[in-house]
Design a protein around this motif. Sequence first.
Motif, mmCIF file in Angstrom:
data_model
loop_
_atom_site.group_PDB
_atom_site.id
_atom_site.type_symbol
_atom_site.label_atom_id
_atom_site.label_comp_id
_atom_site.label_asym_id
_atom_site.label_seq_id
_atom_site.Cartn_x
_atom_site.Cartn_y
_atom_site.Cartn_z
ATOM 1 N N GLU A 1 0.837 -1.210 0.000
ATOM 2 C CA GLU A 1 0.000 0.000 0.000
ATOM 3 C C GLU A 1 0.869 1.256 0.000
ATOM 4 O O GLU A 1 0.553 2.234 -0.681
ATOM 5 C CB GLU A 1 -0.976 0.014 1.166
ATOM 6 C CG GLU A 1 -2.062 -1.046 1.084
ATOM 7 C CD GLU A 1 -2.890 -1.010 -0.183
ATOM 8 O OE1 GLU A 1 -3.171 0.091 -0.714
ATOM 9 O OE2 GLU A 1 -3.254 -2.096 -0.667
ATOM 10 N N LEU A 2 1.979 1.256 0.740
ATOM 11 C CA LEU A 2 2.887 2.411 0.721
ATOM 12 C C LEU A 2 3.448 2.625 -0.680
ATOM 13 O O LEU A 2 3.535 3.765 -1.156
ATOM 14 C CB LEU A 2 4.037 2.224 1.719
ATOM 15 C CG LEU A 2 3.675 2.246 3.200
ATOM 16 C CD1 LEU A 2 4.905 1.932 4.056
ATOM 17 C CD2 LEU A 2 3.055 3.577 3.597
ATOM 18 N N ILE A 3 3.814 1.541 -1.352
ATOM 19 C CA ILE A 3 4.309 1.630 -2.727
ATOM 20 C C ILE A 3 3.237 2.231 -3.623
ATOM 21 O O ILE A 3 3.508 3.135 -4.421
ATOM 22 C CB ILE A 3 4.738 0.232 -3.230
ATOM 23 C CG1 ILE A 3 6.006 -0.221 -2.500
ATOM 24 C CG2 ILE A 3 4.918 0.215 -4.750
ATOM 25 C CD1 ILE A 3 6.341 -1.697 -2.679
ATOM 26 N N LYS A 4 2.003 1.754 -3.483
ATOM 27 C CA LYS A 4 0.910 2.253 -4.320
ATOM 28 C C LYS A 4 0.613 3.724 -4.049
ATOM 29 O O LYS A 4 0.391 4.491 -4.984
ATOM 30 C CB LYS A 4 -0.345 1.391 -4.119
ATOM 31 C CG LYS A 4 -0.192 -0.009 -4.705
ATOM 32 C CD LYS A 4 -1.486 -0.786 -4.708
ATOM 33 C CE LYS A 4 -1.756 -1.500 -3.434
ATOM 34 N NZ LYS A 4 -2.907 -2.430 -3.531
ATOM 35 N N ILE A 5 0.631 4.103 -2.793
ATOM 36 C CA ILE A 5 0.362 5.504 -2.446
ATOM 37 C C ILE A 5 1.475 6.399 -2.988
ATOM 38 O O ILE A 5 1.207 7.434 -3.605
ATOM 39 C CB ILE A 5 0.214 5.686 -0.924
ATOM 40 C CG1 ILE A 5 -1.040 4.963 -0.415
ATOM 41 C CG2 ILE A 5 0.150 7.175 -0.559
ATOM 42 C CD1 ILE A 5 -1.080 4.806 1.111
ATOM 43 N N ARG A 6 2.736 5.996 -2.783
ATOM 44 C CA ARG A 6 3.845 6.865 -3.209
ATOM 45 C C ARG A 6 3.865 7.044 -4.723
ATOM 46 O O ARG A 6 4.022 8.161 -5.208
ATOM 47 C CB ARG A 6 5.187 6.300 -2.711
ATOM 48 C CG ARG A 6 6.337 7.235 -2.998
ATOM 49 C CD ARG A 6 6.206 8.548 -2.219
ATOM 50 N NE ARG A 6 7.130 9.532 -2.736
ATOM 51 C CZ ARG A 6 6.769 10.681 -3.312
ATOM 52 N NH1 ARG A 6 5.497 11.023 -3.437
ATOM 53 N NH2 ARG A 6 7.680 11.522 -3.745
ATOM 54 N N LEU B 1 -4.986 7.301 -5.159
ATOM 55 C CA LEU B 1 -4.662 7.831 -3.835
ATOM 56 C C LEU B 1 -5.815 7.623 -2.867
ATOM 57 O O LEU B 1 -5.618 7.197 -1.721
ATOM 58 C CB LEU B 1 -4.310 9.318 -3.915
ATOM 59 C CG LEU B 1 -2.912 9.631 -4.400
ATOM 60 C CD1 LEU B 1 -2.781 11.112 -4.746
ATOM 61 C CD2 LEU B 1 -1.885 9.229 -3.344
ATOM 62 N N ASP B 2 -7.018 7.917 -3.314
ATOM 63 C CA ASP B 2 -8.196 7.722 -2.475
ATOM 64 C C ASP B 2 -8.327 6.256 -2.073
ATOM 65 O O ASP B 2 -8.490 5.930 -0.898
ATOM 66 C CB ASP B 2 -9.444 8.203 -3.226
ATOM 67 C CG ASP B 2 -10.707 8.029 -2.426
ATOM 68 O OD1 ASP B 2 -10.836 8.690 -1.363
ATOM 69 O OD2 ASP B 2 -11.571 7.221 -2.837
ATOM 70 N N MET B 3 -8.235 5.373 -3.058
ATOM 71 C CA MET B 3 -8.402 3.943 -2.799
ATOM 72 C C MET B 3 -7.328 3.400 -1.870
ATOM 73 O O MET B 3 -7.627 2.709 -0.882
ATOM 74 C CB MET B 3 -8.366 3.164 -4.113
ATOM 75 C CG MET B 3 -8.469 1.654 -3.930
ATOM 76 S SD MET B 3 -8.147 0.706 -5.433
ATOM 77 C CE MET B 3 -9.331 1.411 -6.550
ATOM 78 N N GLN C 1 -0.353 9.498 10.357
ATOM 79 C CA GLN C 1 0.879 10.292 10.323
ATOM 80 C C GLN C 1 1.802 9.812 9.210
ATOM 81 O O GLN C 1 2.334 10.621 8.446
ATOM 82 C CB GLN C 1 1.591 10.220 11.676
ATOM 83 C CG GLN C 1 2.800 11.117 11.758
ATOM 84 C CD GLN C 1 3.470 11.047 13.116
ATOM 85 O OE1 GLN C 1 3.484 9.992 13.754
ATOM 86 N NE2 GLN C 1 4.020 12.165 13.555
ATOM 87 N N ARG C 2 1.989 8.506 9.099
ATOM 88 C CA ARG C 2 2.881 7.990 8.048
ATOM 89 C C ARG C 2 2.298 8.242 6.656
ATOM 90 O O ARG C 2 3.042 8.553 5.738
ATOM 91 C CB ARG C 2 3.168 6.501 8.264
ATOM 92 C CG ARG C 2 4.162 6.294 9.381
ATOM 93 C CD ARG C 2 4.389 4.845 9.767
ATOM 94 N NE ARG C 2 4.203 3.828 8.763
ATOM 95 C CZ ARG C 2 5.172 3.046 8.289
ATOM 96 N NH1 ARG C 2 6.424 3.205 8.700
ATOM 97 N NH2 ARG C 2 4.909 2.100 7.414
ATOM 98 N N ILE C 3 0.992 8.140 6.515
ATOM 99 C CA ILE C 3 0.371 8.437 5.225
ATOM 100 C C ILE C 3 0.577 9.905 4.876
ATOM 101 O O ILE C 3 0.927 10.238 3.744
ATOM 102 C CB ILE C 3 -1.125 8.064 5.229
ATOM 103 C CG1 ILE C 3 -1.294 6.539 5.300
ATOM 104 C CG2 ILE C 3 -1.843 8.625 3.998
ATOM 105 C CD1 ILE C 3 -2.710 6.070 5.544
ATOM 106 N N TYR C 4 0.394 10.793 5.855
ATOM 107 C CA TYR C 4 0.518 12.230 5.599
ATOM 108 C C TYR C 4 1.928 12.646 5.190
ATOM 109 O O TYR C 4 2.093 13.568 4.397
ATOM 110 C CB TYR C 4 0.109 13.044 6.824
ATOM 111 C CG TYR C 4 -1.343 12.927 7.215
ATOM 112 C CD1 TYR C 4 -2.334 12.645 6.290
ATOM 113 C CD2 TYR C 4 -1.729 13.087 8.534
ATOM 114 C CE1 TYR C 4 -3.663 12.534 6.657
ATOM 115 C CE2 TYR C 4 -3.050 12.980 8.913
ATOM 116 C CZ TYR C 4 -4.018 12.705 7.978
ATOM 117 O OH TYR C 4 -5.326 12.587 8.345
#
Length: 146
Positions: free
Chosen positions: A36-41, A52-54, A67-70
């Motif tokens: 998920e971190l890979i997908k978000i970044r 990003l929403d998903m 916090q880590r997502i932000y």
Amino acid sequence: MESRININEVEPDAYKAMFALEGYIQKSGLNKRLYELIKIRASQINGCAFCLDMHTRDARKLGESEQRIYVLNAWRETNFFTEEEQAALAITEEITNIQGHVSTETYNKAVSILGDKKTAQVIMAAITINAWNRIAITTHLMPAQA
């Protein structure tokens, strides 16, 4: 934005191929939160609102902290991410910004930290989300408002 084609309806075999890549990654053993971190970044870099929403929602469901997502787009400026996550994020960024190529330093560091198998999984994860981003952006997929 104007409505565009729905590739899943027009070319369902294309979506089946994409879902086959997703299936591989899900079965590969790659940590789901790391994926998920890979997908978000990658989605941050590509500016894909739909993804990003998903994926921020999916990350939260897996226990990822707000916090880590932000701060994910500034991960190098924090000590919130493990060495493994940092290696995965670094190679994800270089794959996403492929015009500059993936540097030998980033690649070698990923292999030294993640090992060959996990590096291969991260590479495929980054390639897959970049493909999804391009589908979503090109076809104007929009996130649903909460």
